[in-house]
Design a protein around this motif. Structure first.
Motif, PDB file in Angstrom:
ATOM      1  N   LEU A   1       0.270   0.595  11.745  1.00 22.43           N
ATOM      2  CA  LEU A   1       0.685   1.185  10.474  1.00 22.43           C
ATOM      3  C   LEU A   1      -0.079   0.544   9.321  1.00 22.43           C
ATOM      4  CD1 LEU A   1       4.571   1.252  11.028  1.00 22.43           C
ATOM      5  CD2 LEU A   1       2.924   3.106  11.433  1.00 22.43           C
ATOM      6  N   VAL A   2      -0.058   1.212   8.179  1.00 30.22           N
ATOM      7  CA  VAL A   2      -0.693   0.670   6.977  1.00 30.22           C
ATOM      8  C   VAL A   2       0.329  -0.190   6.244  1.00 30.22           C
ATOM      9  CG1 VAL A   2      -1.746   1.209   4.752  1.00 30.22           C
ATOM     10  CG2 VAL A   2      -2.263   2.632   6.753  1.00 30.22           C
ATOM     11  N   LYS A   3       0.045  -1.481   6.156  1.00 32.53           N
ATOM     12  CA  LYS A   3       0.962  -2.396   5.482  1.00 32.53           C
ATOM     13  C   LYS A   3       0.543  -2.573   4.026  1.00 32.53           C
ATOM     14  CE  LYS A   3       2.944  -7.040   5.530  1.00 32.53           C
ATOM     15  NZ  LYS A   3       2.961  -8.381   6.171  1.00 32.53           N
ATOM     16  N   VAL A   4       1.510  -2.500   3.114  1.00 29.38           N
ATOM     17  CA  VAL A   4       1.248  -2.716   1.690  1.00 29.38           C
ATOM     18  C   VAL A   4       1.326  -4.216   1.424  1.00 29.38           C
ATOM     19  CG1 VAL A   4       1.980  -2.220  -0.667  1.00 29.38           C
ATOM     20  CG2 VAL A   4       2.216  -0.464   1.115  1.00 29.38           C
TER      21      VAL A   4
ATOM     22  N   TYR B   1       0.086  -5.627  -1.422  1.00 27.39           N
ATOM     23  CA  TYR B   1       0.288  -5.845  -2.855  1.00 27.39           C
ATOM     24  C   TYR B   1       0.314  -4.498  -3.552  1.00 27.39           C
ATOM     25  CZ  TYR B   1      -0.529  -7.619  -7.614  1.00 27.39           C
ATOM     26  OH  TYR B   1      -0.426  -7.909  -8.954  1.00 27.39           O
ATOM     27  N   ALA B   2       1.289  -4.319  -4.427  1.00 27.53           N
ATOM     28  CA  ALA B   2       1.376  -3.099  -5.244  1.00 27.53           C
ATOM     29  C   ALA B   2       1.176  -3.491  -6.706  1.00 27.53           C
ATOM     30  CB  ALA B   2       2.727  -2.417  -5.056  1.00 27.53           C
ATOM     31  N   ILE B   3       0.126  -2.963  -7.309  1.00 30.18           N
ATOM     32  CA  ILE B   3      -0.195  -3.292  -8.694  1.00 30.18           C
ATOM     33  C   ILE B   3       0.902  -2.740  -9.608  1.00 30.18           C
ATOM     34  CG2 ILE B   3      -1.891  -2.959 -10.536  1.00 30.18           C
ATOM     35  CD1 ILE B   3      -3.991  -2.622  -8.288  1.00 30.18           C
ATOM     36  N   GLU B   4       1.457  -3.588 -10.447  1.00 30.26           N
ATOM     37  CA  GLU B   4       2.613  -3.200 -11.260  1.00 30.26           C
ATOM     38  C   GLU B   4       2.321  -2.026 -12.183  1.00 30.26           C
ATOM     39  OE1 GLU B   4       4.497  -6.417 -13.251  1.00 30.26           O
ATOM     40  OE2 GLU B   4       4.621  -7.671 -11.464  1.00 30.26           O
ATOM     41  N   GLU B   5       1.065  -1.930 -12.648  1.00 28.01           N
ATOM     42  CA  GLU B   5       0.723  -0.805 -13.538  1.00 28.01           C
ATOM     43  C   GLU B   5       0.329   0.447 -12.758  1.00 28.01           C
ATOM     44  OE1 GLU B   5      -0.882  -3.709 -13.508  1.00 28.01           O
ATOM     45  OE2 GLU B   5      -0.320  -4.758 -15.357  1.00 28.01           O
ATOM     46  N   GLY B   6       0.352   0.375 -11.424  1.00 29.56           N
ATOM     47  CA  GLY B   6      -0.128   1.482 -10.605  1.00 29.56           C
ATOM     48  C   GLY B   6       0.929   2.524 -10.300  1.00 29.56           C
ATOM     49  N   PRO B   7       0.497   3.720  -9.868  1.00 34.38           N
ATOM     50  CA  PRO B   7       1.432   4.818  -9.589  1.00 34.38           C
ATOM     51  C   PRO B   7       2.328   4.562  -8.388  1.00 34.38           C
ATOM     52  CG  PRO B   7      -0.813   5.429  -8.965  1.00 34.38           C
ATOM     53  CD  PRO B   7      -0.906   4.138  -9.716  1.00 34.38           C
ATOM     54  N   ALA B   8       1.844   3.840  -7.382  1.00 34.78           N
ATOM     55  CA  ALA B   8       2.674   3.568  -6.201  1.00 34.78           C
ATOM     56  C   ALA B   8       3.864   2.687  -6.587  1.00 34.78           C
ATOM     57  CB  ALA B   8       1.838   2.901  -5.114  1.00 34.78           C
ATOM     58  N   TYR B   9       3.616   1.675  -7.391  1.00 30.36           N
ATOM     59  CA  TYR B   9       4.690   0.780  -7.831  1.00 30.36           C
ATOM     60  C   TYR B   9       5.717   1.566  -8.645  1.00 30.36           C
ATOM     61  CZ  TYR B   9       6.924  -3.491  -9.557  1.00 30.36           C
ATOM     62  OH  TYR B   9       7.830  -4.482  -9.842  1.00 30.36           O
ATOM     63  N   ALA B  10       5.228   2.448  -9.533  1.00 30.71           N
ATOM     64  CA  ALA B  10       6.126   3.265 -10.353  1.00 30.71           C
ATOM     65  C   ALA B  10       6.978   4.192  -9.495  1.00 30.71           C
ATOM     66  CB  ALA B  10       5.313   4.074 -11.363  1.00 30.71           C
ATOM     67  N   ALA B  11       6.433   4.599  -8.332  1.00 25.00           N
ATOM     68  CA  ALA B  11       7.173   5.513  -7.449  1.00 25.00           C
ATOM     69  C   ALA B  11       8.124   4.769  -6.513  1.00 25.00           C
ATOM     70  CB  ALA B  11       6.177   6.340  -6.629  1.00 25.00           C
ATOM     71  N   GLY B  12       8.104   3.437  -6.563  1.00 26.89           N
ATOM     72  CA  GLY B  12       9.051   2.665  -5.759  1.00 26.89           C
ATOM     73  C   GLY B  12       8.484   1.969  -4.542  1.00 26.89           C
ATOM     74  N   ILE B  13       7.152   2.012  -4.351  1.00 30.47           N
ATOM     75  CA  ILE B  13       6.523   1.334  -3.211  1.00 30.47           C
ATOM     76  C   ILE B  13       6.296  -0.128  -3.574  1.00 30.47           C
ATOM     77  CG2 ILE B  13       4.478   1.259  -1.739  1.00 30.47           C
ATOM     78  CD1 ILE B  13       4.207   4.276  -2.143  1.00 30.47           C
ATOM     79  N   ARG B  14       6.626  -1.024  -2.622  1.00 31.84           N
ATOM     80  CA  ARG B  14       6.548  -2.454  -2.892  1.00 31.84           C
ATOM     81  C   ARG B  14       5.769  -3.182  -1.780  1.00 31.84           C
ATOM     82  NH1 ARG B  14       7.892  -0.598  -6.929  1.00 31.84           N
ATOM     83  NH2 ARG B  14       9.671  -1.096  -8.303  1.00 31.84           N
ATOM     84  N   SER B  15       5.376  -4.409  -2.095  1.00 31.50           N
ATOM     85  CA  SER B  15       4.720  -5.250  -1.087  1.00 31.50           C
ATOM     86  C   SER B  15       5.646  -5.407   0.114  1.00 31.50           C
ATOM     87  CB  SER B  15       4.408  -6.627  -1.684  1.00 31.50           C
ATOM     88  OG  SER B  15       3.556  -6.508  -2.804  1.00 31.50           O
ATOM     89  N   GLY B  16       5.085  -5.319   1.315  1.00 34.35           N
ATOM     90  CA  GLY B  16       5.882  -5.430   2.528  1.00 34.35           C
ATOM     91  C   GLY B  16       6.277  -4.101   3.118  1.00 34.35           C
ATOM     92  N   ASP B  17       6.150  -3.021   2.344  1.00 33.15           N
ATOM     93  CA  ASP B  17       6.427  -1.685   2.874  1.00 33.15           C
ATOM     94  C   ASP B  17       5.319  -1.275   3.846  1.00 33.15           C
ATOM     95  OD1 ASP B  17       8.709  -1.506   1.378  1.00 33.15           O
ATOM     96  OD2 ASP B  17       7.875  -0.152  -0.135  1.00 33.15           O
ATOM     97  N   TYR B  18       5.659  -0.302   4.713  1.00 30.26           N
ATOM     98  CA  TYR B  18       4.670   0.247   5.643  1.00 30.26           C
ATOM     99  C   TYR B  18       4.516   1.745   5.378  1.00 30.26           C
ATOM    100  CZ  TYR B  18       4.897  -4.082   8.333  1.00 30.26           C
ATOM    101  OH  TYR B  18       4.824  -5.400   8.730  1.00 30.26           O
ATOM    102  N   ILE B  19       3.277   2.228   5.441  1.00 27.94           N
ATOM    103  CA  ILE B  19       2.995   3.655   5.291  1.00 27.94           C
ATOM    104  C   ILE B  19       2.697   4.214   6.675  1.00 27.94           C
ATOM    105  CG2 ILE B  19       1.410   5.360   4.313  1.00 27.94           C
ATOM    106  CD1 ILE B  19       1.054   3.475   1.928  1.00 27.94           C
ATOM    107  N   THR B  20       3.481   5.215   7.071  1.00 26.28           N
ATOM    108  CA  THR B  20       3.334   5.780   8.416  1.00 26.28           C
ATOM    109  C   THR B  20       2.531   7.082   8.431  1.00 26.28           C
ATOM    110  OG1 THR B  20       5.404   7.028   8.245  1.00 26.28           O
ATOM    111  CG2 THR B  20       5.534   4.768   9.081  1.00 26.28           C
ATOM    112  N   ALA B  21       2.470   7.749   7.280  1.00 18.76           N
ATOM    113  CA  ALA B  21       1.720   9.012   7.214  1.00 18.76           C
ATOM    114  C   ALA B  21       1.279   9.266   5.771  1.00 18.76           C
ATOM    115  CB  ALA B  21       2.574  10.182   7.712  1.00 18.76           C
ATOM    116  N   VAL B  22       0.161   9.983   5.642  1.00 17.27           N
ATOM    117  CA  VAL B  22      -0.364  10.371   4.329  1.00 17.27           C
ATOM    118  C   VAL B  22      -0.597  11.871   4.353  1.00 17.27           C
ATOM    119  CG1 VAL B  22      -2.192  10.063   2.623  1.00 17.27           C
ATOM    120  CG2 VAL B  22      -1.494   8.130   4.058  1.00 17.27           C
TER     121      VAL B  22
END
Length: 455
Positions: free
Chosen positions: A117-120, A122-143
């Motif tokens: 899986l894709v492990k996060v 670091y999520a940049i605080e000014e970035g869109p992923a962080y704003a959407a609720g994605i945090r360090s330690g999360d895993y991405i299973t599909a795009v």
């Protein structure tokens, strides 16, 4: 009019139109007319070129494009000067400018592969992923509904990239919770310019690139965080620019300014004295008493070499590692008004504060330390002077690494630790740091025997 004569006139006009603005831009001084070829001599050379072009067009075994022949001839001529000069035809130059304007977007996360899986990380605080609720330690299973399982990292994140403003759906796994779909709108994201941590009670900063207009700001922030984590004082700092290919000249100057109290950082010198530009640090360095080691290798180039060279020449840091790449030239892009293309040519060389040219030589470490064990064979490292037709440094004194002066790790050390980093820590924690600073003044730019630093 014969083709050769017609092409000669056209090409001669093009040459005058191309180089007249360049001469004006460089403020060239008038040179001895006896050294310059006459118009008749130039015309004769252009007629020769046109005749060769015509004969190739008429007699070559397959049909050829005159346009491509001319473009390749121009690039061949420029490549014979140095590997960084070239000609861009109109379509290519237009694409280059459009690409520079185009806003490509991302999600603002740093990732790695873990367990398929894709492990996060670091999520940049000014970035869109962080704003959407994605945090360090999360895993991405599909795009975009496409599973990442069975893919390598590049393939897994390919669909995350796209034009800024476009949405993409990512499936995210947090802890033991069920996977959830999150819509993230891609945006232009400025990645972290600096990564920092504490290494055995010392500050460590890794600068990946200087091609970030907020690098100095991020570095100051990282230093303040290190200062707080270390109880208010950074007892020693390691600046790691290994593998850093350079970037913005302005950032190399402002980064150097953090550790210098005014004075010259570098000079960029052209063909004549009037073309020389000097760049100075601002007064008031941040940590005047803090010992500094800069880690370099053969992949450290351009802006990274400017910082290392400035801090070394000014006696502000000890340089450890291997001789750097040696990219010490400046290129100017000159649009060709009549043609629509552009000329990219070398117009200046970089010099360190002591007046040493970086071109082809790079920065010689004060302490030569290898990353890999000595296997008894000389390994050719790819540097600027390895490139075809690289600019020759006017200083022809020997500047090769002394094999006997290089400290190598053992087989076990190379597998378990970053040997160069470990030696940097050793130097900062012992009297070797002051010994190396003193040696800079006694033996500038020379290899020092490793026996002096093994006690």
């Amino acid at each position: 009019m014969p083709l050769s004569k017609f092409l000669s006139c056209c090409l001669l006009s093009s040459v005058f139109l191309t180089f007249a603005p360049l001469a004006k831009a460089q403020n060239s001084v008038e040179t001895n007319k006896k050294e310059q070829p006459s118009d008749a001599e130039i015309l004769a050379k252009m007629e020769l070129f046109a005749e060769v072009l015509a004969r190739v067009r008429d007699n070559y075994v397959t049909e050829v494009s005159e346009k491509q022949l001319v473009e390749h001839a121009l690039n061949g001529a420029l490549a014979s000067l140095d590997p960084h000069s070239n000609y861009s035809p109109p379509a290519e130059f237009t694409e280059q400018r459009e690409a520079a304007k185009r806003e490509y977007g991302g999600l603002g996360i740093e990732v790695s592969m873990e367990g398929g899986l894709v492990k996060v990380n670091y999520a940049i605080e000014e970035g869109p992923a962080y704003a959407a609720g994605i945090r360090s330690g999360d895993y991405i299973t599909a795009v975009a509904g496409d599973s990442v399982l069975g893919k390598d990292l590049n393939a897994a994140v390919e669909n995350m990239r796209g034009l800024a403003g476009e949405p993409v759906t990512v499936t995210v796994l947090t802890g033991q919770s069920a996977p959830r779909d999150i819509i993230v709108t891609r945006a232009q994201v400025r990645g972290r310019a600096v990564r920092h941590r504490i290494e055995q009670g010392l500050g460590y900063v890794f600068i990946e690139t200087f091609n970030n207009d907020r690098l100095t700001e991020d570095l100051e922030k990282a230093l303040k965080e290190l200062e707080a984590e270390l109880g208010g004082t950074i007892p020693g700092l390691i600046i790691d620019v290994r593998g850093n290919r350079g970037g913005l000249l302005t950032q190399s100057v402002s980064v150097s300014s953090l550790f210098l109290d005014g004075g010259e950082v570098l000079s960029a010198r052209g063909r004549t004295d009037i073309d020389t530009q000097r760049y100075h640090a601002e007064a008031g360095e941040l940590y005047p008493e803090m010992p500094i080691v800069v880690l370099v290798n053969s992949g450290s180039a351009s802006a990274a070499e400017i910082v290392a060279g400035a801090l070394q020449d000014r006696g502000r840091a000890v340089i450890i590692g291997r001789r750097s790449f040696g990219k010490g030239s400046v290129q100017s892009v000159i649009p060709l008004q009549e043609n629509g293309g552009a000329l990219r040519i070398t117009t200046q060389r970089y010099y360190t504060p002591s007046g040493n040219s970086i071109q082809g030589r790079g920065i010689m470490p004060d302490f030569l330390v290898a990353a890999q064990p000595d296997k008894g064979e000389l390994r050719k490292r790819f540097r600027e002077d390895s490139l075809p037709n690289s600019l020759i440094n006017p200083d022809d004194t020997d500047y090769e690494e002394d094999y006997d002066a290089i400290l190598y790790p053992s087989e076990d050390e190379a597998e378990s630790v970053d040997f160069q980093l470990r030696k940097a820590i050793d130097v900062l924690k012992t009297s070797r740091y002051q010994a190396l600073l003193q040696a800079q003044n006694q033996f500038p730019g020379q290899n020092l025997p490793k026996s002096a630093f093994l006690q």
